[in-house]
Design an enzyme around this catalytic site. Structure first.
Site, PDB file in Angstrom:
ATOM      1  N   GLY A  94       0.839  -1.197   0.000  1.00 27.87           N
ATOM      2  CA  GLY A  94       0.000   0.000   0.000  1.00 27.87           C
ATOM      3  C   GLY A  94       0.865   1.234   0.000  1.00 27.87           C
ATOM      4  N   CYS A 121       5.337  -6.146   1.595  1.00 28.00           N
ATOM      5  CA  CYS A 121       5.728  -4.734   1.681  1.00 28.00           C
ATOM      6  C   CYS A 121       4.971  -4.052   2.828  1.00 28.00           C
ATOM      7  CB  CYS A 121       5.514  -4.064   0.325  1.00 28.00           C
ATOM      8  SG  CYS A 121       6.417  -2.513   0.184  1.00 28.00           S
ATOM      9  N   TYR A 122       4.054  -3.143   2.539  1.00 33.19           N
ATOM     10  CA  TYR A 122       3.291  -2.499   3.627  1.00 33.19           C
ATOM     11  C   TYR A 122       2.627  -3.552   4.511  1.00 33.19           C
ATOM     12  CZ  TYR A 122      -0.195   0.555   5.857  1.00 33.19           C
ATOM     13  OH  TYR A 122      -0.974   1.229   6.759  1.00 33.19           O
ATOM     14  N   HIS A 208       8.197  -7.405  -3.735  1.00 36.48           N
ATOM     15  CA  HIS A 208       6.910  -7.756  -4.367  1.00 36.48           C
ATOM     16  C   HIS A 208       7.029  -9.055  -5.170  1.00 36.48           C
ATOM     17  CE1 HIS A 208       4.623  -4.078  -3.480  1.00 36.48           C
ATOM     18  NE2 HIS A 208       5.821  -3.529  -3.434  1.00 36.48           N
ATOM     19  N   GLU A 210       4.688 -10.606  -6.598  1.00 35.00           N
ATOM     20  CA  GLU A 210       3.660 -10.676  -7.644  1.00 35.00           C
ATOM     21  C   GLU A 210       4.104 -10.087  -8.979  1.00 35.00           C
ATOM     22  OE1 GLU A 210       3.742  -8.762  -5.041  1.00 35.00           O
ATOM     23  OE2 GLU A 210       2.816  -6.813  -5.333  1.00 35.00           O
ATOM     24  N   SER A 262     -20.190  -6.606 -28.586  1.00 30.41           N
ATOM     25  CA  SER A 262     -19.392  -5.731 -29.444  1.00 30.41           C
ATOM     26  C   SER A 262     -18.693  -6.535 -30.528  1.00 30.41           C
ATOM     27  CB  SER A 262     -18.345  -5.016 -28.597  1.00 30.41           C
ATOM     28  OG  SER A 262     -17.360  -5.954 -28.187  1.00 30.41           O
ATOM     29  N   GLY A 263     -18.735  -7.852 -30.403  1.00 30.71           N
ATOM     30  CA  GLY A 263     -17.960  -8.679 -31.329  1.00 30.71           C
ATOM     31  C   GLY A 263     -16.619  -9.047 -30.710  1.00 30.71           C
ATOM     32  N   VAL A 265     -13.868 -10.026 -27.323  1.00 33.08           N
ATOM     33  CA  VAL A 265     -13.755 -11.152 -26.414  1.00 33.08           C
ATOM     34  C   VAL A 265     -14.601 -10.961 -25.151  1.00 33.08           C
ATOM     35  CG1 VAL A 265     -12.103 -12.593 -25.158  1.00 33.08           C
ATOM     36  CG2 VAL A 265     -11.338 -11.250 -27.101  1.00 33.08           C
ATOM     37  N   ASP A 266     -14.479  -9.785 -24.538  1.00 35.22           N
ATOM     38  CA  ASP A 266     -15.070  -9.610 -23.210  1.00 35.22           C
ATOM     39  C   ASP A 266     -16.586  -9.764 -23.242  1.00 35.22           C
ATOM     40  OD1 ASP A 266     -12.453  -9.007 -22.816  1.00 35.22           O
ATOM     41  OD2 ASP A 266     -12.751  -6.856 -22.614  1.00 35.22           O
ATOM     42  N   SER A 267     -17.234  -9.056 -24.150  1.00 33.62           N
ATOM     43  CA  SER A 267     -18.694  -9.141 -24.169  1.00 33.62           C
ATOM     44  C   SER A 267     -19.136 -10.533 -24.623  1.00 33.62           C
ATOM     45  CB  SER A 267     -19.306  -8.057 -25.056  1.00 33.62           C
ATOM     46  OG  SER A 267     -18.901  -8.200 -26.385  1.00 33.62           O
ATOM     47  N   SER A 268     -18.339 -11.187 -25.460  1.00 34.43           N
ATOM     48  CA  SER A 268     -18.705 -12.536 -25.900  1.00 34.43           C
ATOM     49  C   SER A 268     -18.635 -13.522 -24.740  1.00 34.43           C
ATOM     50  CB  SER A 268     -17.767 -13.021 -27.015  1.00 34.43           C
ATOM     51  OG  SER A 268     -17.841 -12.151 -28.109  1.00 34.43           O
ATOM     52  N   LYS A 408      -7.292  -9.935 -18.442  1.00 36.27           N
ATOM     53  CA  LYS A 408      -7.632 -10.338 -19.807  1.00 36.27           C
ATOM     54  C   LYS A 408      -7.309 -11.805 -20.095  1.00 36.27           C
ATOM     55  CE  LYS A 408      -8.941  -8.767 -23.910  1.00 36.27           C
ATOM     56  NZ  LYS A 408     -10.024  -7.788 -24.147  1.00 36.27           N
TER      57      LYS A 408
END
Ligand code: XMP
Length: 552
Positions: A94, A121-122, A208, A210, A262-263, A265-268, A408
């Site tokens: 943080g 870390c924090y 970190h 990650e 929308s055609g 990836v996400d909305s599909s 994603k």
């Protein structure tokens, strides 16, 4: 602090797309609260969010170990934590110093739960401070890569080399005189780079794990989750789909849900999850604005009418968009018109669907949040991503956002699991205003056809050369310039196509792709031979910044 940037930089102007149509108000976040389905059934790790830029990335790295992990508010009550029954807790980094006034803290009772805890870390400084250690400003701020040595063996470090590169980003550090902690790793300036409490299952990492700059970061997180917390790693992306399906069913009941397609990836993926959850209660809306790539509307029909048998509404608004855009050349005005007309068309179609109560959309984590307010309690302050527009609040729908905690590539994995094709799942991003930002100058049906044909050739040739997946975004741009050429015996005076292909991690910065000359040659020859009205092709060799990916 490492800045974690959005998957798509949409800062220029928020044009609503089906994927990104709403402003993330606190109310909508509350609405999107899905809660945990049945924590006892699943190995769970919670990341308590102290506001670090990479907090959600920690959760995602744990999910990469096949253990379900979710970001929660740092002040989640002890009772709620007990109820959720996590195998381990991670306290994120943080921006604050533990000594700052109003700096976020944890309930000290957390450390007595017997649940393994890893402070990063924090988070490490908080844990050490709460357990009798001292945190003080380091002799110098450490930022960047540094070598760290293993000084004491522990299951957390299993398989780690004696020396490894870690990513530091801190001012304060835990005082090495803190008797209750044992040093596991040290750097020349930070004797407590990794620590373990002498009697409790509490660990701390000053660096970190990650971020990819910490070479053995994934191994450390895997060791925490598997060696220390004892998780088996049986969670799969399909469990996440099941979790979403169950919670969508519970939330939606008998109501109808609209999903804007929308055609992309996400909305599909959202539509596919909803179809799995509620089948015929789903209505999809796809607005054909005439600014789409070749064959896009047909592909959407094929996917969502023939494959998934959804109630698909394809709205043919090509003429409406073109007439509103007639004579407009200013890119900002184009964007505004495209955004406004999209909302009007979408709203009209949505109103024609009776009983619709919910709107589903493909908001991803990088689009949304700064602080994890998605679980429990009142919504905390939310920083809306600058791309996100403002539609649903006016439309009065309740939001369903099944992807809002995900990155994603996790969404892509989900898409494949749900039966979407590789071609769709790995599709390059396509902006909301579509060819409208790639057809420079006036937008006429004729010029758009020219661009669409050239764009198809670019993508076909990249696929044929096996380059499509090596490039994150590639397309053709039609320039508002004519130049002289010669075809046969005649002089021509025709338009120019620019080809753009970039490599990028986050779309915030991008490098032009060093395209093999033979591929460039084939693209150029085909465009000039096959696309009427184009006699010149150029390749864009500018990086972002100072250029942008789109030309506009
Ligand atoms: P620029 O041109 O700013 O683009 O370097 C970065 C990324 O954002 C995409 N882009 C958009 N996506 N709506 C979208 O959904 C938009 O209005 C928009 N403008 C740019 C662009 O294609 C690239 O991936």
């Amino acid at each position: 602090m490492l800045r974690f940037s959005a998957s798509e930089n949409l800062e220029r102007n928020p044009v609503p797309t089906a994927d990104r149509m709403t402003e993330m108000t606190a109310a909508s976040l509350e609405n999107s609260y899905r809660g945990f389905v049945d924590p006892k059934q699943e190995e769970l790790i919670l990341v308590l969010d102290f506001g670090g830029q990479t907090a959600q990335l920690i959760a995602r790295r744990v999910r990469d170990q096949n253990v379900f992990c979710q970001l929660v508010r740092h002040d989640l009550s002890i009772d709620r934590i007990r109820e959720l029954n996590p195998r381990g807790l991670i306290l994120s980094g943080g921006p604050a110093s533990v000594y700052d006034q109003g700096a976020p803290h944890v309930d000290p009772a957390l450390f007595q739960l017997g649940i393994p805890i890893l402070g990063i870390c924090y988070g490490m400084q908080l844990a050490c401070q709460a357990l009798g250690g001292t945190v003080k400003p380091g002799t110098k701020r450490e930022f960047g890569r540094t070598e760290s040595n293993v000084v004491h063996n522990d299951p957390l470090l299993q398989g780690l080399p004696a020396t490894t590169t870690v990513w530091m980003s801190h001012g304060d550090q835990v005082d090495s005189a803190s008797a209750s902690f044992v040093a596991l790793m040290a750097t020349p300036t930070c004797p407590f780079a990794a620590v373990k409490h002498s009697s409790l299952p509490v660990y701390g990492l000053q660096f970190h794990p990650e971020v990819t700059h910490t070479v053995d970061g994934s191994l450390l997180l895997s060791n925490f989750v598997k060696q220390v917390c004892g998780c088996r790693g049986t969670w799969k992306i399909s469990s996440l789909i099941e979790r979403e399906v169950t919670s969508i069913r519970a939330r939606v009941g008998n109501s109808r849900v609209i999903c804007g397609l929308s055609g992309g990836v996400d909305s599909s993926v959202v539509a596919a999850i909803l179809y799995k959850a509620i089948g015929s209660q789903l209505s999809c809306i796809f607005v054909d604005n005439g600014l789409l790539r070749k064959g896009e509307a047909e592909k959407v029909r094929d996917r969502f009418q023939n494959h998934f048998k959804t109630d698909l509404h394809v709205v043919d608004a090509k003429e409406r968009f073109l007439s509103e855009l007639d004579g407009v050349t200013d890119p900002q005005i184009k964007r505004k018109i495209i955004g406004r007309v999209f909302i009007e068309v979408f709203r009209k179609e949505a109103e024609s669907i009776p009983d619709a109560r919910f709107l589903a959309q493909g908001t991803l984590y990088p689009d949304v949040i700064e602080s994890g307010a998605n679980v429990d309690g009142p919504a905390a302050t939310i920083k809306a991503h600058h791309n996100v527009g403002g539609l649903p609040a006016e439309l009065g729908f309740e939001l369903i956002e099944p992807l809002r905690d995900l990155f994603k590539d996790e969404v892509r994995r989900m898409g494949l699991e749900l039966g979407l094709t590789e071609e769709l799942v790995w599709r390059h991003p396509f902006p909301g205003p579509g060819l409208g930002v790639r057809c420079l100058g006036p937008l006429t049906a004729e010029r758009l056809t020219k661009l669409r044909e050239a764009d198809t050739i670019v993508l076909e040739e990249l696929r044929a050369a096996g380059l499509y997946r090596k490039i994150q975004q590639a397309f053709a741009v039609l320039l508002p310039v004519q130049s002289v050429g010669v075809m046969g015996d005649g002089r021509t005076y025709e338009e120019v196509i620019a080809v753009r292909a970039v490599q990028t991690d986050d779309f915030m910065t991008a490098d032009w792709f060093p395209m093999p000359h033979d591929v460039l040659g084939r693209i150029s020859t085909r465009i000039i031979n096959e696309v009427r009205g184009v006699n010149r092709v150029v390749y864009d060799i500018s990086s972002k910044p100072p250029s942008t990916i789109e030309w506009e």
